[in-house]
Motif scaffolding. Structure first.
Motif, PDB file in Angstrom:
ATOM      1  N   VAL A   1       0.840  -1.206   0.000  1.00 37.54           N
ATOM      2  CA  VAL A   1       0.000   0.000   0.000  1.00 37.54           C
ATOM      3  C   VAL A   1       0.871   1.251   0.000  1.00 37.54           C
ATOM      4  CG1 VAL A   1      -1.659   1.307   1.368  1.00 37.54           C
ATOM      5  CG2 VAL A   1      -1.960  -1.138   1.061  1.00 37.54           C
ATOM      6  N   MET A   2       1.940   1.260   0.776  1.00 38.21           N
ATOM      7  CA  MET A   2       2.818   2.427   0.807  1.00 38.21           C
ATOM      8  C   MET A   2       3.507   2.645  -0.533  1.00 38.21           C
ATOM      9  SD  MET A   2       4.523   2.490   4.529  1.00 38.21           S
ATOM     10  CE  MET A   2       3.551   2.809   5.969  1.00 38.21           C
ATOM     11  N   MET A   3       3.938   1.562  -1.173  1.00 35.87           N
ATOM     12  CA  MET A   3       4.574   1.712  -2.476  1.00 35.87           C
ATOM     13  C   MET A   3       3.579   2.214  -3.523  1.00 35.87           C
ATOM     14  SD  MET A   3       7.688   1.244  -2.044  1.00 35.87           S
ATOM     15  CE  MET A   3       8.161   1.340  -3.743  1.00 35.87           C
ATOM     16  N   GLN A   4       2.329   1.800  -3.426  1.00 38.15           N
ATOM     17  CA  GLN A   4       1.315   2.305  -4.354  1.00 38.15           C
ATOM     18  C   GLN A   4       1.130   3.813  -4.188  1.00 38.15           C
ATOM     19  OE1 GLN A   4      -2.273   0.045  -3.853  1.00 38.15           O
ATOM     20  NE2 GLN A   4      -1.281  -1.875  -4.416  1.00 38.15           N
ATOM     21  N   CYS A   5       1.120   4.284  -2.949  1.00 35.99           N
ATOM     22  CA  CYS A   5       0.970   5.725  -2.707  1.00 35.99           C
ATOM     23  C   CYS A   5       2.159   6.509  -3.265  1.00 35.99           C
ATOM     24  CB  CYS A   5       0.799   5.993  -1.219  1.00 35.99           C
ATOM     25  SG  CYS A   5      -0.800   5.494  -0.574  1.00 35.99           S
ATOM     26  N   PHE A   6       3.361   5.996  -3.068  1.00 36.89           N
ATOM     27  CA  PHE A   6       4.538   6.714  -3.554  1.00 36.89           C
ATOM     28  C   PHE A   6       4.668   6.633  -5.076  1.00 36.89           C
ATOM     29  CE2 PHE A   6       5.860   6.417   0.918  1.00 36.89           C
ATOM     30  CZ  PHE A   6       6.139   7.753   1.123  1.00 36.89           C
ATOM     31  N   MET A   7       4.227   5.528  -5.658  1.00 38.54           N
ATOM     32  CA  MET A   7       4.227   5.441  -7.116  1.00 38.54           C
ATOM     33  C   MET A   7       3.213   6.422  -7.705  1.00 38.54           C
ATOM     34  SD  MET A   7       6.615   3.543  -8.079  1.00 38.54           S
ATOM     35  CE  MET A   7       6.214   3.390  -9.790  1.00 38.54           C
ATOM     36  N   LEU A   8       2.085   6.581  -7.030  1.00 43.15           N
ATOM     37  CA  LEU A   8       1.098   7.556  -7.480  1.00 43.15           C
ATOM     38  C   LEU A   8       1.682   8.969  -7.430  1.00 43.15           C
ATOM     39  CD1 LEU A   8      -1.785   8.042  -8.410  1.00 43.15           C
ATOM     40  CD2 LEU A   8      -2.430   8.268  -6.032  1.00 43.15           C
ATOM     41  N   LEU A   9       2.454   9.272  -6.404  1.00 46.93           N
ATOM     42  CA  LEU A   9       3.113  10.578  -6.320  1.00 46.93           C
ATOM     43  C   LEU A   9       4.072  10.760  -7.489  1.00 46.93           C
ATOM     44  CD1 LEU A   9       3.726  13.208  -4.788  1.00 46.93           C
ATOM     45  CD2 LEU A   9       5.448  11.944  -3.515  1.00 46.93           C
ATOM     46  N   ALA A  10       4.793   9.710  -7.863  1.00 44.85           N
ATOM     47  CA  ALA A  10       5.713   9.797  -8.999  1.00 44.85           C
ATOM     48  C   ALA A  10       4.960  10.039 -10.306  1.00 44.85           C
ATOM     49  CB  ALA A  10       6.545   8.520  -9.091  1.00 44.85           C
ATOM     50  N   VAL A  11       3.842   9.343 -10.501  1.00 47.48           N
ATOM     51  CA  VAL A  11       3.054   9.511 -11.725  1.00 47.48           C
ATOM     52  C   VAL A  11       2.485  10.924 -11.808  1.00 47.48           C
ATOM     53  CG1 VAL A  11       0.930   8.777 -12.892  1.00 47.48           C
ATOM     54  CG2 VAL A  11       2.517   7.071 -11.990  1.00 47.48           C
ATOM     55  N   ILE A  12       1.962  11.416 -10.706  1.00 50.73           N
ATOM     56  CA  ILE A  12       1.397  12.767 -10.696  1.00 50.73           C
ATOM     57  C   ILE A  12       2.487  13.811 -10.936  1.00 50.73           C
ATOM     58  CG2 ILE A  12       0.215  14.472  -9.259  1.00 50.73           C
ATOM     59  CD1 ILE A  12      -1.570  12.236 -10.329  1.00 50.73           C
ATOM     60  N   SER A  13       3.680  13.584 -10.402  1.00 50.12           N
ATOM     61  CA  SER A  13       4.787  14.515 -10.635  1.00 50.12           C
ATOM     62  C   SER A  13       5.157  14.555 -12.116  1.00 50.12           C
ATOM     63  CB  SER A  13       6.007  14.110  -9.809  1.00 50.12           C
ATOM     64  OG  SER A  13       5.717  14.193  -8.444  1.00 50.12           O
ATOM     65  N   LEU A  14       5.189  13.398 -12.760  1.00 49.69           N
ATOM     66  CA  LEU A  14       5.482  13.369 -14.190  1.00 49.69           C
ATOM     67  C   LEU A  14       4.389  14.057 -15.002  1.00 49.69           C
ATOM     68  CD1 LEU A  14       6.942   9.785 -14.675  1.00 49.69           C
ATOM     69  CD2 LEU A  14       8.140  11.970 -14.862  1.00 49.69           C
ATOM     70  N   GLN A  15       3.151  13.865 -14.619  1.00 48.57           N
ATOM     71  CA  GLN A  15       2.062  14.546 -15.314  1.00 48.57           C
ATOM     72  C   GLN A  15       2.176  16.057 -15.168  1.00 48.57           C
ATOM     73  OE1 GLN A  15      -1.599  12.898 -13.842  1.00 48.57           O
ATOM     74  NE2 GLN A  15      -1.597  11.268 -15.359  1.00 48.57           N
ATOM     75  N   TRP A  16       2.586  16.501 -13.987  1.00 49.08           N
ATOM     76  CA  TRP A  16       2.773  17.943 -13.778  1.00 49.08           C
ATOM     77  C   TRP A  16       3.872  18.465 -14.699  1.00 49.08           C
ATOM     78  CZ3 TRP A  16       1.260  22.514 -12.558  1.00 49.08           C
ATOM     79  CH2 TRP A  16       2.180  23.509 -12.301  1.00 49.08           C
ATOM     80  N   LEU A  17       4.970  17.716 -14.786  1.00 47.13           N
ATOM     81  CA  LEU A  17       6.064  18.168 -15.643  1.00 47.13           C
ATOM     82  C   LEU A  17       5.653  18.190 -17.116  1.00 47.13           C
ATOM     83  CD1 LEU A  17       9.114  16.359 -14.039  1.00 47.13           C
ATOM     84  CD2 LEU A  17       8.651  18.797 -14.057  1.00 47.13           C
ATOM     85  N   LEU A  18       4.874  17.201 -17.543  1.00 44.87           N
ATOM     86  CA  LEU A  18       4.514  17.112 -18.954  1.00 44.87           C
ATOM     87  C   LEU A  18       3.377  18.046 -19.354  1.00 44.87           C
ATOM     88  CD1 LEU A  18       4.748  13.241 -19.413  1.00 44.87           C
ATOM     89  CD2 LEU A  18       6.388  14.980 -20.160  1.00 44.87           C
ATOM     90  N   PHE A  19       2.367  18.193 -18.496  1.00 39.92           N
ATOM     91  CA  PHE A  19       1.172  18.937 -18.889  1.00 39.92           C
ATOM     92  C   PHE A  19       0.855  20.132 -17.981  1.00 39.92           C
ATOM     93  CE2 PHE A  19       0.385  14.424 -19.917  1.00 39.92           C
ATOM     94  CZ  PHE A  19       0.475  14.522 -21.289  1.00 39.92           C
ATOM     95  N   GLY A  20       0.994  19.956 -16.690  1.00 37.77           N
ATOM     96  CA  GLY A  20       0.541  20.967 -15.740  1.00 37.77           C
ATOM     97  C   GLY A  20       1.304  22.265 -15.801  1.00 37.77           C
ATOM     98  N   TYR A  21       2.609  22.188 -16.027  1.00 38.36           N
ATOM     99  CA  TYR A  21       3.411  23.411 -16.050  1.00 38.36           C
ATOM    100  C   TYR A  21       2.953  24.345 -17.165  1.00 38.36           C
ATOM    101  CZ  TYR A  21       7.399  26.520 -15.984  1.00 38.36           C
ATOM    102  OH  TYR A  21       8.201  27.628 -15.907  1.00 38.36           O
TER     103      TYR A  21
END
Length: 69
Positions: free
Chosen positions: A42-62
């Motif tokens: 469960v903890m790894m799933q939460c941290f992987m989700l943080l990594a995915v959201i960070s990549l989405q921010w870099l690609l689209f959100g900025y």
């Protein structure tokens, strides 16, 4: 309006920091709801989700936040 507004940039940085601090807390909360052997998963799933959201921010959100109107 020309240039990047420092207030908007500051708010984005504070909001991002709060979300990144919230993620480990959410991992520990969800970890407390599952069996002992599933906590790491469960903890790894939460941290992987943080990594995915960070990549989405870099690609689209900025570009959405700081791009032209």
């Amino acid at each position: 309006m020309t240039g990047i507004d420092t207030g908007d940039t500051g708010w984005m940085l504070v909001s991002t920091a709060l979300v990144m601090l919230m993620t480990p807390g959410l991992a520990f909360f969800y970890g407390g709801l599952v069996r002992r052997k599933n906590i790491l998963s469960v903890m790894m799933q939460c941290f992987m989700l943080l990594a995915v959201i960070s990549l989405q921010w870099l690609l689209f959100g900025y570009s959405l936040a700081f791009g032209p109107d």
